[in-house]
Design an enzyme around this catalytic site. Structure first.
Site, PDB file in Angstrom:
ATOM      1  N   ASP A  54       0.807  -1.218   0.000  1.00 30.59           N
ATOM      2  CA  ASP A  54       0.000   0.000   0.000  1.00 30.59           C
ATOM      3  C   ASP A  54       0.841   1.270   0.000  1.00 30.59           C
ATOM      4  O   ASP A  54       0.436   2.302   0.536  1.00 30.59           O
ATOM      5  CB  ASP A  54      -0.950  -0.003   1.202  1.00 30.59           C
ATOM      6  CG  ASP A  54      -2.058  -1.030   1.038  1.00 30.59           C
ATOM      7  OD1 ASP A  54      -2.597  -1.145  -0.074  1.00 30.59           O
ATOM      8  OD2 ASP A  54      -2.374  -1.729   2.019  1.00 30.59           O
TER       9      ASP A  54
ATOM     10  N   ASP B  58      -6.752  -4.917  -4.204  1.00 29.95           N
ATOM     11  CA  ASP B  58      -6.463  -3.558  -3.758  1.00 29.95           C
ATOM     12  C   ASP B  58      -5.220  -2.980  -4.432  1.00 29.95           C
ATOM     13  O   ASP B  58      -5.106  -1.769  -4.633  1.00 29.95           O
ATOM     14  CB  ASP B  58      -6.237  -3.510  -2.241  1.00 29.95           C
ATOM     15  CG  ASP B  58      -7.215  -4.325  -1.429  1.00 29.95           C
ATOM     16  OD1 ASP B  58      -7.609  -5.419  -1.873  1.00 29.95           O
ATOM     17  OD2 ASP B  58      -7.558  -3.893  -0.314  1.00 29.95           O
TER      18      ASP B  58
END
Length: 375
Positions: free
Chosen positions: A87, A148
């Site tokens: 991320d 994601d």
């Protein structure tokens, strides 16, 4: 409607900034944020909200606060604090990249490029994927990708454009191709995660970490796919990614309840008290507005996607937003973090707040946030 909602969001962000200073919002179970250090995967969304507010208002107080936070992202990267995950884009695009984009600060540009190198270090050539979580060789997560990650690829695409080095874009493209091949199902739904054998790179099978069960469709994952594939198309012009975004968007819209705000999983039993995920609809609204930008005026689905983006945002503004509630720290209610594990199944989600504000600014001003360079 959009202007009023933006101004309410700006006022709340300003109040949070004044009350909580240099701390960051963390997810809490009690209809509030738990404010603390920059040590999770979510802090970039809050800094990104400060930059969105600065972009909207021109108020230097937002700029000053966001730039002060920027130094903390440099400290975190240099000391490798809680960055053993994919991320990096979520952290550094709405913070360092946004700072460079809005102010021309070369040190922020350098920080974003260094973050791209950090993300590149998660590339696993045996399986041709970016590992989602944990260190290389991790017994549980060493062979895992998750949907994601598509939203973190813009950091690599941009780094390639900026440096002229093909390696960033090449790896991002291959990971997007693997995501399309293994995370998108034949009925246009999606797996949350997929596993590869770490040594051979052979695909093993799909599963979930957040969803109702391994074969279900976790709504926030589907949302990441709608937006993420559209962004991959923006950077590559590969028609496969545009079509993937369309497919996932059709599925998401077709499975929405009447008020256009998703439950947490499309396959979860709908009963009294079944959690929503307002953040999934906010993300998808942004994704649809991004997708629309790449469709020809005469495309039959363009108006369809536009209409459903509008319906999602109208519902969020009218029924989920905290407009008028001066005690609220968050912008939209009824987000879910991890229903499966009982972690904040019904509370404020800072990414939900960020994408809600981004979507409002897309609707009102045509400003699309911090996932690519030009407006």
């Amino acid at each position: 409607m959009w202007k009023q909602a933006i101004e309410d969001a700006v006022a709340k962000t300003q109040r949070n900034m004044s009350v909580h200073g240099m701390t960051f919002p963390h997810i809490d179970n009690d209809q509030r944020y738990a404010w603390g250090e920059n040590n999770d995967w979510i802090e970039g969304f809050y800094t990104g909200m400060l930059w969105l507010c600065y972009r909207y208002t021109g108020d230097d107080a937002f700029k000053k606060a966001a730039m002060e936070q920027g130094s903390d992202y440099r400290r975190r990267l240099d000391n490798d604090i809680a960055l053993e995950h994919h991320d990096i884009g979520f952290l550094y695009m709405p913070s360092a990249f946004a700072q460079w984009r809005l102010t021309g600060d070369e040190s922020a540009k350098r920080l974003a490029l260094d973050a791209a190198d950090k993300l590149l270090g998660r590339w696993r050539p045996k399986g041709n994927y970016i590992q989602a979580w944990g260190p290389a060789g991790d017994e549980k997560n060493g062979g895992r990708i998750i949907i994601d990650c598509l939203m973190n690829l813009p950091l690599l695409y941009w780094a390639s454009e900026t440096t002229g080095e093909a390696k960033y874009k090449d790896i991002a493209c291959i990971h997007a191709e693997q995501s399309l091949r293994y995370l998108v199902r034949g009925d246009d739904s999606s797996y949350h995660t997929f596993y590869f054998d770490q040594e051979s790179g052979i695909p093993v099978g799909g599963g979930t970490h957040q969803g109702y069960h391994d074969g279900s469709t976790w709504t926030r994952g589907q949302a990441w796919g709608v937006y993420g594939f559209a962004l991959s198309y923006r950077y590559t012009r590969d028609p496969r990614f545009l079509e993937a975004s369309r497919r996932l968007a059709r599925y998401f819209i077709a499975h929405l309840p009447k008020d256009h705000v998703a439950y947490w999983d499309f396959d979860a039993p709908i009963e009294a008290g079944t959690p929503r995920d307002s953040s999934a609809s906010a993300i998808t609204a942004c994704g649809l507005l991004e997708l629309i930008e790449h469709l020809e005026e005469g495309d039959a689905e363009r108006a369809y996607f536009q209409e459903h983006a509008r319906r999602m945002m109208e519902s969020l503004v009218k029924h989920y937003a905290t407009i008028g509630d001066e005690t609220a720290e968050g912008l939209i209610r009824h987000g879910s973090y991890s229903v499966r594990t009982g972690n904040a199944p019904d509370s404020y989600m800072i990414w939900g707040d960020y994408y809600y504000l981004e979507a409002l600014m897309r609707m009102e001003q045509g400003f699309a946030g911090f996932w690519y360079e030009s407006e």
